[in-house]
Scaffold this motif. Structure first.
Motif, short mmCIF file in Angstrom:
data_model
loop_
_atom_site.label_atom_id
_atom_site.label_comp_id
_atom_site.label_asym_id
_atom_site.label_seq_id
_atom_site.Cartn_x
_atom_site.Cartn_y
_atom_site.Cartn_z
N GLU A 57 -3.25 74.53 16.11
CA GLU A 57 -2.40 74.19 17.66
C GLU A 57 -0.80 75.01 17.35
OE1 GLU A 57 -3.20 70.09 18.31
OE2 GLU A 57 -4.82 70.05 18.51
N GLU A 58 -0.45 75.40 16.63
CA GLU A 58 1.41 75.10 15.94
C GLU A 58 1.80 76.10 16.29
OE1 GLU A 58 3.23 72.30 14.23
OE2 GLU A 58 1.36 70.32 14.61
N LEU A 59 0.19 76.81 15.50
CA LEU A 59 0.62 78.65 15.06
C LEU A 59 -0.44 79.80 15.32
CD1 LEU A 59 1.81 78.13 11.38
CD2 LEU A 59 3.03 77.73 13.07
N LEU A 60 -0.76 79.94 16.03
CA LEU A 60 -1.88 80.68 16.09
C LEU A 60 -1.99 80.10 17.68
CD1 LEU A 60 -5.04 80.26 13.45
CD2 LEU A 60 -3.17 81.59 13.26
N GLU A 61 -2.04 79.81 17.95
CA GLU A 61 -1.84 79.76 19.23
C GLU A 61 -1.26 80.40 20.43
OE1 GLU A 61 -4.17 79.63 21.58
OE2 GLU A 61 -6.07 77.97 20.94
N PRO A 62 0.04 79.55 19.68
CA PRO A 62 1.21 80.54 20.28
C PRO A 62 1.43 81.44 19.99
CG PRO A 62 1.90 78.26 18.96
CD PRO A 62 0.17 78.30 19.18
N LEU A 63 1.01 82.18 19.31
CA LEU A 63 1.48 83.50 18.80
C LEU A 63 0.39 84.71 19.53
CD1 LEU A 63 2.43 85.73 16.39
CD2 LEU A 63 0.42 84.95 14.33
N GLN A 64 -0.91 83.90 19.74
CA GLN A 64 -1.82 85.13 20.42
C GLN A 64 -1.65 84.53 22.12
OE1 GLN A 64 -6.13 84.97 19.99
NE2 GLN A 64 -6.26 82.96 21.27
N ARG A 65 -0.87 83.48 22.27
CA ARG A 65 -0.62 83.73 23.67
C ARG A 65 0.71 84.43 24.20
NH1 ARG A 65 -0.44 77.49 23.45
NH2 ARG A 65 1.00 77.37 22.92
N ARG A 66 1.45 84.68 22.94
CA ARG A 66 2.96 85.47 22.99
C ARG A 66 2.39 87.55 22.66
NH1 ARG A 66 5.85 88.82 23.94
NH2 ARG A 66 7.94 89.08 24.23
N PHE A 67 1.57 87.12 21.65
CA PHE A 67 1.54 88.97 21.76
C PHE A 67 -0.35 89.55 21.77
CE2 PHE A 67 5.00 88.27 19.19
CZ PHE A 67 5.62 89.17 18.81
N GLY A 68 -1.13 88.65 22.06
CA GLY A 68 -2.58 88.30 22.75
C GLY A 68 -3.55 88.67 21.42
N ALA A 158 -1.47 93.00 8.09
CA ALA A 158 -1.99 91.37 8.00
C ALA A 158 -1.27 90.82 7.34
CB ALA A 158 -3.48 91.58 7.45
N PHE A 159 -1.26 88.86 6.97
CA PHE A 159 -0.26 88.23 7.12
C PHE A 159 -0.81 86.87 7.51
CE2 PHE A 159 1.14 88.78 11.45
CZ PHE A 159 1.19 87.55 11.82
N ASN A 160 -0.50 86.43 6.09
CA ASN A 160 -0.85 84.64 5.14
C ASN A 160 0.32 84.04 6.42
OD1 ASN A 160 -3.36 85.04 3.61
ND2 ASN A 160 -1.89 84.98 1.83
N LEU A 161 -0.17 82.87 7.16
CA LEU A 161 0.93 82.31 8.19
C LEU A 161 -0.74 80.88 7.61
CD1 LEU A 161 2.79 82.33 10.06
CD2 LEU A 161 0.47 82.24 12.13
N GLN A 162 0.90 80.54 7.41
CA GLN A 162 0.74 78.41 6.75
C GLN A 162 1.53 77.15 7.89
OE1 GLN A 162 2.42 77.58 2.90
NE2 GLN A 162 0.62 75.95 2.67
#
Length: 206
Positions: A57-68, A158-162
């Motif tokens: 909710e806090e990282l992956l969704e906003p990242l995907q909304r911005r960059f696909g 690719a990157f680890n996102l925590q």
């Protein structure tokens, strides 16, 4: 919730929705587990779900909304899977270092909850392969998202996102020739905004 022990229970566990776009099943695949016949399932599903929801909710969704669309390369690891990976030099840190990281269902030594996923931003690949500028994505995330830690790797950037309850907000890269620490608290470049570092990327990929 107990660890799934039947196909039906695992199906139901995999269908748990962590956010609008992501389900628990998206994060359970592991090459180490698949090749070696391990079950990559949490002992504490409730903690894994709670940490995973924050990550999504806090990282992956906003990242995907911005960059696909983003692709998940590696995410949840059971202590067995991660421990085997560390012992056999398969790019896994020790279990203790991965608690509240790739091991979502264990709190770290300070009692904090966390979760990590290794992801690829698909639309970023052409820009990265042309320029080698992995820092653009790192600085955009640093300025816009409440991440805890990032580690960048050469293949497709690719990157680890925590996500973590006590975020350090630090960035490291294994990509030559600029391998090393990009930023962390105490470094002069950590504070403030960094629009100039990702302006060219945004111009190219939108």
């Amino acid at each position: 919730m107990r660890q799934p022990r039947t196909v039906r229970a695992l199906e139901e566990f995999g269908r748990i929705r962590l956010s609008q776009s992501f389900f628990m099943r998206d994060f359970l695949y592991s090459e180490i587990a698949a090749i070696n016949g391990f079950q990559n399932l949490p002992d504490d599903p409730d903690l894994a779900i709670a940490a995973g929801k924050h990550l999504c909710e806090e990282l992956l969704e906003p990242l995907q909304r911005r960059f696909g669309r983003i692709s998940v390369r590696s995410a949840y690891r059971s202590p067995q899977v991660n421990g085997f990976g560390n012992a056999n030099k398969l790019n896994c840190a020790t279990n203790e270092k991965n608690y509240a990281g790739h091991i979502w269902d264990r709190r770290d030594a300070a009692g904090h909850m966390g979760a990590t996923a290794c992801v690829i931003v698909n639309r970023f690949i052409p820009y990265y392969e042309r320029t080698g500028d992995w820092e653009a994505m790192a600085w955009w995330i640093h300025d816009h998202l409440p991440y805890a830690d990032m580690e960048f790797f050469p293949k497709f950037a690719a990157f680890n996102l925590q996500w973590h309850e006590a975020p350090a907000r630090s960035v490291y890269s294994f990509i030559p020739p600029r391998r090393g620490r990009l930023t962390k608290p105490g470094m002069a470049n950590w504070a403030g905004r960094h629009e100039a570092a990702y302006a060219e990327m945004l111009k190219e990929i939108g």
